[in-house]
Design an enzyme around this catalytic site. Sequence first.
Site, PDB file in Angstrom:
ATOM      1  N   GLU A  17       0.824  -1.211   0.000  1.00 21.17           N
ATOM      2  CA  GLU A  17       0.000   0.000   0.000  1.00 21.17           C
ATOM      3  C   GLU A  17       0.854   1.255   0.000  1.00 21.17           C
ATOM      4  O   GLU A  17       0.411   2.311  -0.437  1.00 21.17           O
ATOM      5  CB  GLU A  17      -0.917   0.028   1.238  1.00 21.17           C
ATOM      6  CG  GLU A  17      -2.213  -0.722   1.043  1.00 21.17           C
ATOM      7  CD  GLU A  17      -3.246  -0.474   2.147  1.00 21.17           C
ATOM      8  OE1 GLU A  17      -2.950   0.248   3.113  1.00 21.17           O
ATOM      9  OE2 GLU A  17      -4.347  -1.034   2.043  1.00 21.17           O
ATOM     10  N   HIS A  28       8.543 -26.503  -1.611  1.00 18.57           N
ATOM     11  CA  HIS A  28       7.843 -27.596  -2.296  1.00 18.57           C
ATOM     12  C   HIS A  28       6.673 -27.074  -3.112  1.00 18.57           C
ATOM     13  O   HIS A  28       5.820 -27.862  -3.547  1.00 18.57           O
ATOM     14  CB  HIS A  28       7.383 -28.632  -1.261  1.00 18.57           C
ATOM     15  CG  HIS A  28       8.549 -29.231  -0.528  1.00 18.57           C
ATOM     16  ND1 HIS A  28       9.083 -30.465  -0.848  1.00 18.57           N
ATOM     17  CD2 HIS A  28       9.322 -28.729   0.467  1.00 18.57           C
ATOM     18  CE1 HIS A  28      10.116 -30.698  -0.052  1.00 18.57           C
ATOM     19  NE2 HIS A  28      10.291 -29.660   0.750  1.00 18.57           N
ATOM     20  N   LYS A  71     -14.204  -0.369  -3.769  1.00 20.34           N
ATOM     21  CA  LYS A  71     -15.317  -0.012  -2.880  1.00 20.34           C
ATOM     22  C   LYS A  71     -16.421   0.673  -3.668  1.00 20.34           C
ATOM     23  O   LYS A  71     -17.595   0.353  -3.504  1.00 20.34           O
ATOM     24  CB  LYS A  71     -14.833   0.933  -1.767  1.00 20.34           C
ATOM     25  CG  LYS A  71     -13.903   0.281  -0.770  1.00 20.34           C
ATOM     26  CD  LYS A  71     -13.562   1.258   0.349  1.00 20.34           C
ATOM     27  CE  LYS A  71     -12.394   0.752   1.155  1.00 20.34           C
ATOM     28  NZ  LYS A  71     -11.845   1.767   2.039  1.00 20.34           N
TER      29      LYS A  71
HETATM   30  O1  PA5 Z   1      -3.728   0.882   5.873  1.00 20.97           O
HETATM   31  C1  PA5 Z   1      -4.851   1.298   5.698  1.00 20.97           C
HETATM   32  O2  PA5 Z   1      -5.148   2.499   5.774  1.00 20.97           O
HETATM   33  C2  PA5 Z   1      -5.986   0.347   5.384  1.00 20.97           C
HETATM   34  O3  PA5 Z   1      -5.550  -0.948   5.217  1.00 20.97           O
HETATM   35  C3  PA5 Z   1      -6.976   0.370   6.527  1.00 20.97           C
HETATM   36  O4  PA5 Z   1      -6.357  -0.014   7.701  1.00 20.97           O
HETATM   37  C4  PA5 Z   1      -8.154  -0.536   6.227  1.00 20.97           C
HETATM   38  O5  PA5 Z   1      -8.755  -0.186   5.013  1.00 20.97           O
HETATM   39  C5  PA5 Z   1      -9.195  -0.453   7.329  1.00 20.97           C
HETATM   40  O6  PA5 Z   1      -9.636   0.870   7.494  1.00 20.97           O
HETATM   41  P1  PA5 Z   1     -10.390   1.327   8.782  1.00 20.97           P
HETATM   42  O7  PA5 Z   1      -9.493   1.158   9.951  1.00 20.97           O
HETATM   43  O8  PA5 Z   1     -10.747   2.749   8.535  1.00 20.97           O
HETATM   44  O9  PA5 Z   1     -11.617   0.444   8.910  1.00 20.97           O
END
Ligand code: PA5
Length: 444
Positions: A285, A306, A420
């Site tokens: 990310e 494996h 989303k």
């Molecule tokens: O790193 C990030 O920002 C995302 O992976 C969030 O942690 C994830 O989408 C969950 O979001 P939230 O904590 O707002 O539910």
Amino acid sequence: MGVRFNGKHLAGFIREEEFSAIYPQVEVAHALLEAKNGPGNDFLGWASLPRDYDKEEFGRIKSAAAKIMADSDVLVVIGIGGSYLGARAAIEALRGCMYNCTAKTTPQIFFVGNSISPAYLRDILACCEGKRVSVNVISKSGTTTEPALAFRIFKKYLEDTVGKEEARGRIYATTDKARGTLKQLADAEGWQTFVVPDDVGGRYSVLTAVGLLPIACAGCDIDSLMAGAAAAMADYSRLSPENDCYRYAAARNILYRKGKSVELMACYEPNFTLMNEWYKQLFGESEGKDHKGLMPASVIFSTDLHSMGQFVQDGARLMFETVVDIREPAQDLFIEKSAENFDGLNFLADQDMSVVNRKAMEGTILAHTDGGVPNILLEVDRLDEENLGRLIYFFERACAVSGYLLGVNPFDQPGVESYKKNMFALLGKPGYEAQKAELEAKLR
Ligand code: PA5
């Protein structure tokens, strides 16, 4: 002590002069982090968290964990992405991936809200039957679909089984300090709340209440975890060509520029499986944007020798390997001689199994480097709280520096919104009517 970058298996792939050549760029990345004037500078809270964390809240986390350990057989942790991976990774690294079977004096911990699978949720509900359950719902935004859906179900489950009043004392919400549906609901219902700080992004949040409450509930020593992170902060925030964290970030970037597109994180301990997942989210990310970035992938060896071993040895030369070398296993097993030697394995006997595991690692590294796969070793003494705290901070800092070396903002995640929007449109969420027709046409 600490995480040590060992580049001895990079010989033939990176020359020392290449580290010197990239160093001025490392200096720039370091300066951006220190001066807090680089892209994403609103999200640098993680960098000083091991020193500046909220001590009052830390005390409340320990008290809540003590209560949960005393009054619960099961803790259901609801969250996804950064609101889930760090806690689970730390618990499995410290207590083992069989924690839920081996835990004797601490609650079983189940993670839900990290998918939309009804089968998975039903299995966890079945695990809760007849047990004393507490719930920790974690969402920074307070609006994420997967955890919100799971929370609906577990809130009702708790209220139906123990009544609304008792449920009130068994629900813990970790969310924004002021905003979001979850915060509003928590305040209205009187649940105990913990804060995801504004300046800490989800994937950098394991050392906040997001990770610390579940980790403490597994009986882990969160003081030592934070002490390890603080020691790493002191070590890896120093600008120096010898800074192991910066050398790791530099090596990744040099290999990327030489055409490697995949970093394969490898470990010889199954207890590290979820740490691999946490690493993949952190780097994926942070770096995968603007059509750039190393793709983070992971393996557990010798298991995956494996399955993925053939490709790593002999397939397309896309990757380099980063091996987390845990010098001391959490437990060992002595291999005894067998009188019959029915399997011909007496040559392995009279020694600890960890010795065999280490030889497997050494042999594999030599084979893979021979096969054209550069190998980085990150050495850690053992997986205890202090060393894990160091490792977490090491990866977070390396990731931030790597992102700046790559020329991206390591602290945003614009790409995660696309699925989303489509999902909401297809499900008929009000306000998405136009997209719905368009998407349905594409699916026909
Ligand atoms: O790193 C990030 O920002 C995302 O992976 C969030 O942690 C994830 O989408 C969950 O979001 P939230 O904590 O707002 O539910």
